[in-house]
Scaffold this active site. Structure first.
Site, PDB file in Angstrom:
ATOM      1  CG  ASN A 175      -7.615   2.073   5.694  1.00 32.62           C
ATOM      2  OD1 ASN A 175      -8.509   1.148   5.328  1.00 32.62           O
ATOM      3  ND2 ASN A 175      -7.122   2.000   6.836  1.00 32.62           N
ATOM      4  CD  GLU A 224      -6.218  -4.998   4.256  1.00 32.20           C
ATOM      5  OE1 GLU A 224      -5.971  -4.598   5.301  1.00 32.20           O
ATOM      6  OE2 GLU A 224      -6.537  -4.217   3.352  1.00 32.20           O
ATOM      7  CD  GLU A 280      -2.822   0.751   2.519  1.00 28.68           C
ATOM      8  OE1 GLU A 280      -2.869   0.060   3.067  1.00 28.68           O
ATOM      9  OE2 GLU A 280      -3.528   1.990   2.788  1.00 28.68           O
ATOM     10  CE1 TYR A 300      -3.223  -6.707   8.640  1.00 30.14           C
ATOM     11  CE2 TYR A 300      -5.635  -5.736   8.559  1.00 30.14           C
ATOM     12  CZ  TYR A 300      -4.389  -5.888   7.900  1.00 30.14           C
ATOM     13  OH  TYR A 300      -4.145  -5.330   6.671  1.00 30.14           O
ATOM     14  CG  ASN A 340      -9.374  -1.410   1.575  1.00 25.48           C
ATOM     15  OD1 ASN A 340      -9.051  -2.604   1.883  1.00 25.48           O
ATOM     16  ND2 ASN A 340      -9.135  -0.398   2.643  1.00 25.48           N
ATOM     17  CD  GLU A 341     -10.263  -2.765   5.772  1.00 22.00           C
ATOM     18  OE1 GLU A 341     -10.252  -1.734   6.752  1.00 22.00           O
ATOM     19  OE2 GLU A 341      -9.399  -3.686   6.316  1.00 22.00           O
ATOM     20  CD  GLN A 399       0.212  -2.720   3.678  1.00 19.78           C
ATOM     21  OE1 GLN A 399       1.057  -2.015   2.945  1.00 19.78           O
ATOM     22  NE2 GLN A 399      -0.946  -2.238   4.148  1.00 19.78           N
TER      23      GLN A 399
END
Ligand code: AHR
Length: 496
Positions: free
Chosen positions: A67, A287, A22, A239, A167-168, A344
């Protein structure tokens, strides 16, 4: 553990071993790209980082966010460098200089031997941007956006096959957050135009940002109601951390990952039934990782810097064990989870760390990821495991043994991945290989360290590194080994 050639979970899609870069912290600037670094090539790509990445055999990399993508204008990152603007980047409150963008990333990916998974902006942008970007990237020529790419020096189309629709989008932190209906509609319409431009692409719709979201799993159901016929994948993100220093629970978190996968699979199948569809939705766990070490440090970072050291988790031996368990969890569900991205890849919650102008090295989590990616190709076999279990306050029935075997027919090899979660004792492992007949041990790799908090640093880059002195032996079609306490094991077998 019993392993049988005929009990196959799935042929593993190599994209299960994907990763993520990212525009965040020093992932790009100071990570993969640093003009002037002693190891940089003429394009500014750090060759020391590339050589570590090649060891991981990363098949696909999600880019440019995260993000970040929800406020990103991809057009800022293409064309002559002197015309590219610096922007306030609102997701992470930095300055984005746009020295590196789509064309550089495609070039870099070729150098890294990996494919691109491009995420489009469905936060501040929408359907129009979705069609433009696919036309720019994938259309051969003879239209405004494809000719613009050619004018930027890229005659051949980039042929990006895998695309994420935002994304999200459920997260309150997301630029342009949406309700499930708002997102479902814009994702479906974007998917439609993207496939009109290039019908060969595959699309990922956003699932929940995590199991912790109040809207989960209703979000999945609503989004799929709108997008089921237009996309191939639904995303999952998760996560894991050990802020309370409860290592036994931390090591059991992969059971939660499995629960998450099971419930998202069930939601996909509910919509499949509701729509009387013949199509099975696949999952993209795009992710996943351990993330918690850098939380406090990140709060102290001043805004509006270029590439500050954000999310720079320094990983420990115990984090590597958790990553090993999470990899095994993904393999156990490889019939539905076809893609996954370790989030990442460089500097930002990453297996590879660098110093600006200095060294690059492998963090502890590099090793289980590398072993799974290199040796975990082929068919994932059902792990029939009998193991003693333990309970913690939060999670019950955690087996001490976490394990799976992968059969690589081409190489005529079976590889057993195994974690011993027992922090105090070694664990005797017996594997019955049954229908495989005889074999010999090629190597038994072990990652272990008496200090579970030990890390690799620029000065001590190999404090935690695997050795090949594991004690696996073969007797007929039975494999025996003693798995040392708190260890990650890779037992590679060559079949007779
Ligand atoms: O990987 C770090 C961040 O975690 C990503 O930008 C976002 O998608 C997730 O919340």
């Amino acid at each position: 553990m019993i392993v049988d050639k005929d009990f196959v979970i799935a042929t593993i899609d190599e994209r299960l071993y994907g990763s993520f870069i990212e525009h965040l912290g020093r992932a790009v600037y100071g990570g993969i790209y640093e003009p002037g670094h002693p190891s940089a090539d003429e394009r500014g790509f750090r060759k020391d980082v590339l050589s570590l990445i090649r060891k991981l055999r990363v098949p696909i990399i999600r880019y440019p966010g995260g993000n970040f993508v929800s406020g990103y204008d991809w057009k800022d990152g293409v064309g002559p460098l002197e015309l590219r603007p610096s922007r306030l980047e609102l997701a992470w409150r930095t300055i984005e200089p746009n020295r590196f963008g789509m064309n550089e990333f495609v070039d870099w990916s070729k150098a890294a031997g990996t494919d691109v998974m491009w995420a489009i902006n469905l936060g501040t942008h929408g359907v129009e941007e979705a069609r433009q970007i696919v036309e720019y990237a994938n259309h051969a020529s003879g239209s405004y956006w494809s000719d613009l790419r050619i004018s930027h020096g890229y005659k051949a189309p980039h042929a990006i096959k895998t695309w994420c629709l935002g994304n999200e989008m459920d997260g309150p932190w997301q630029i342009g957050q949406k309700t499930a209906t708002e997102y479902g509609r814009v994702a479906a319409e974007s998917a439609k135009v993207m496939k009109l431009v290039d019908p060969s692409i595959e699309l990922v719709a956003c699932g929940s940002s995590g199991k912790f979201m109040a809207s989960y799993p209703e979000w999945e159901a609503t989004v799929l109601d709108h997008t089921y016929d237009h996309v191939e994948f639904l995303s999952l993100h998760s996560y894991y951390g050990n802020a309370d220093n409860d290592t036994e629970t931390f090591l059991g978190r992969s059971l939660e990952m499995e629960d998450f996968i099971r419930s998202v699979t069930a939601t996909c199948d509910y919509i499949k039934a509701k729509k009387r569809s013949k199509k099975t939705m696949h999952l993209s766990f795009d992710e996943w990782n351990v993330w918690f070490h850098s939380n406090d440090a990140d709060k102290k970072i001043e805004p509006w810097q270029v590439a500050p050291p954000q999310l720079e988790d320094v990983y420990t031996m115990e984090d590597a064990l958790v990553v090993g368990c999470l990899l095994i969890a993904l393999l156990k569900h490889s019939d539905r989870v076809r893609m996954a991205c370790l989030a990442q890849l460089v500097n930002v919650i990453a297996p590879i760390m660098t110093e600006n102008g200095g060294d690059a090295w492998a963090q502890t989590i590099f090793y289980p990821y590398m072993h799974a990616s290199v040796y975990g190709r082929g068919q994932a076999l059902v792990p029939l495991v009998q193991s003693p279990k333990y309970d913690t306050k939060e999670i019950t029935d955690i087996p001490y043994l976490e394990s799976i075997a992968v059969y690589n027919e081409e190489a005529n090899e079976v590889t057993i991945f195994a974690v011993n979660r027992d922090l105090k004792h070694s664990l005797p492992l017996e594997v019955d290989l049954r229908s495989f007949g005889g074999c010999r041990v090629l190597e038994h790799l072990v990652l272990e360290n008496d200090d579970l908090k030990s890390t690799n640093t620029a000065r001590q880059p190999e404090r935690v590194a695997p050795h090949s002195h594991g004690n696996a032996i073969v007797d007929g079609s039975k494999i025996s080994a003693s798995l040392t306490k708190a260890s990650w094991n890779v037992i590679r077998l060559s079949l007779n």
